[in-house]
Enzyme design. Structure first.
Site, mmCIF file in Angstrom:
data_model
loop_
_atom_site.group_PDB
_atom_site.id
_atom_site.type_symbol
_atom_site.label_atom_id
_atom_site.label_comp_id
_atom_site.label_asym_id
_atom_site.label_seq_id
_atom_site.Cartn_x
_atom_site.Cartn_y
_atom_site.Cartn_z
ATOM 1 N N ASN A 1 -39.277 -63.092 -29.942
ATOM 2 C CA ASN A 1 -39.540 -64.528 -29.999
ATOM 3 C C ASN A 1 -41.037 -64.769 -30.140
ATOM 4 O O ASN A 1 -41.836 -63.832 -30.158
ATOM 5 C CB ASN A 1 -39.009 -65.220 -28.740
ATOM 6 C CG ASN A 1 -37.570 -65.667 -28.889
ATOM 7 O OD1 ASN A 1 -37.211 -66.318 -29.867
ATOM 8 N ND2 ASN A 1 -36.721 -65.327 -27.918
ATOM 9 N N GLU B 1 -32.285 -73.146 -32.850
ATOM 10 C CA GLU B 1 -33.418 -72.229 -33.068
ATOM 11 C C GLU B 1 -34.010 -72.447 -34.461
ATOM 12 O O GLU B 1 -33.460 -73.173 -35.282
ATOM 13 C CB GLU B 1 -32.976 -70.766 -32.942
ATOM 14 C CG GLU B 1 -33.215 -70.148 -31.575
ATOM 15 C CD GLU B 1 -34.690 -69.878 -31.292
ATOM 16 O OE1 GLU B 1 -35.553 -70.278 -32.115
ATOM 17 O OE2 GLU B 1 -34.982 -69.284 -30.259
ATOM 18 N N ASP C 1 -39.996 -68.229 -25.099
ATOM 19 C CA ASP C 1 -39.105 -68.298 -26.263
ATOM 20 C C ASP C 1 -39.937 -68.572 -27.516
ATOM 21 O O ASP C 1 -41.006 -68.004 -27.671
ATOM 22 C CB ASP C 1 -38.020 -69.347 -26.028
ATOM 23 C CG ASP C 1 -36.738 -69.042 -26.782
ATOM 24 O OD1 ASP C 1 -36.796 -68.784 -28.003
ATOM 25 O OD2 ASP C 1 -35.654 -69.065 -26.172
#
Length: 294
Positions: free
Chosen positions: A148, A18, A198
């Site tokens: 997100n 991430e 996401d």
């Protein structure tokens, strides 16, 4: 689904890759494996990747200057010295709630840093989105399960974010000078079907590039909310993109194997790896975070 020239930048698998960002000055990309407490540093001139072990569960960073970064972690915002990796707590972030951690984050063109938090087990409504502005950390939005897709239009007048649990990409009007909301969020795009919204980044034309967790792809949305492209990613759980390279025309995409059993990992041989995609799009440079009034 569209195929573009793609290479594996880093074969080391991330449990939860991430928070990628890019420093154009040094031509270096950075990203995290949140769950394994690791920071990746990839020097794109040589394609050498270093892995730094962390004492905290960090998820995103922003550049302060050529020697310092600001890390968003599970209990606070830390200043990191780039030469030696030393961490110094700058501000606590939900430090009184051990059930939450930081997640997605990005710097607004004004230097204001938006950071999302969430439950460690993705508990419903446990998270929020904050803004670090002029040295103060303020809560912008509450009751978010998995924050997100935090990103901003090139002119700084619009912010985007999602709660992956809800799969609605939201937009909100911002003051371009401060990066703070001037209105209330409204739905821009509702995803239905395979996968979930996401991490995201915006290109120079204002197109929003969103990693579709569980879909093995990056979707591109116009500022009006139309899906205009879908580009394949080699790993099923793509998690977050960022534009990199001297022309900002390559997309670095992280991925993850979180929640995948042995059979799922075997069926997804590139799981957790980090990729470079050659795009027919161009990004904008990542902004530096501003720690206080100038």
């Amino acid at each position: 689904m569209e195929d573009v020239p793609t290479m594996t930048l880093c074969e080391t698998r991330c449990h939860l890759g991430e928070g990628p960002t890019y420093d154009a000055v040094s031509n270096t990309a950075w990203w995290f494996d949140i769950l394994e407490r690791r920071l990746f540093e990839s020097r794109l001139n040589s394609l050498e990747t270093l892995i730094h072990e962390l004492p905290v569960m960090a998820s995103a960073l922003a550049k302060i200057d050529d020697r310092q970064q600001l890390l968003a972690a599970d209990d606070g915002l830390y200043i990191r010295s780039i030469p030696d990796g030393r961490l110094t707590l700058h501000l606590p972030l939900e430090a009184d709630n051990p059930q939450t951690r930081s997640n997605d984050a990005r710097v607004h063109p004004s230097g204001t840093f938006w950071i999302g938090t969430m439950g460690r087990k993705a508990e419903t409504g446990a998270g929020a989105i904050y803004a670090l502005h002029n040295g103060d950390l303020r809560r912008l939005f509450s009751n978010i399960s998995i924050p997100n897709a935090i990103c901003f239009s090139p002119d700084g007048a619009t912010g985007y974010f999602t709660d992956t649990r809800e799969n609605v990409l939201c937009r909100v009007a911002l003051d371009p000078a401060t990066g703070l909301p001037t209105g209330v969020p409204s739905p821009l795009y509702t995803h239905r079907g395979v996968g979930g919204l996401d991490g995201a980044v915006v290109d120079a034309d204002g197109v929003i590039w969103n990693a579709r967790w569980g879909g093995g792809c990056i979707d591109a949305y116009s500022p009006e909310g139309a899906r205009v492209r879908t580009v394949r990613v080699p790993a099923r759980q793509a998690s977050c993109p960022v534009f990199v390279g001297s022309d900002l025309d390559r997309l670095l995409v992280t991925s993850a194997y979180e929640g995948m059993d042995a059979a799922a990992r075997a069926a997804d041989p590139e799981h957790g790896r980090t990729f470079l995609l050659n795009m027919w799009a161009r990004g904008v440079p990542e902004s530096r975070v501003r720690l206080g009034p100038t």
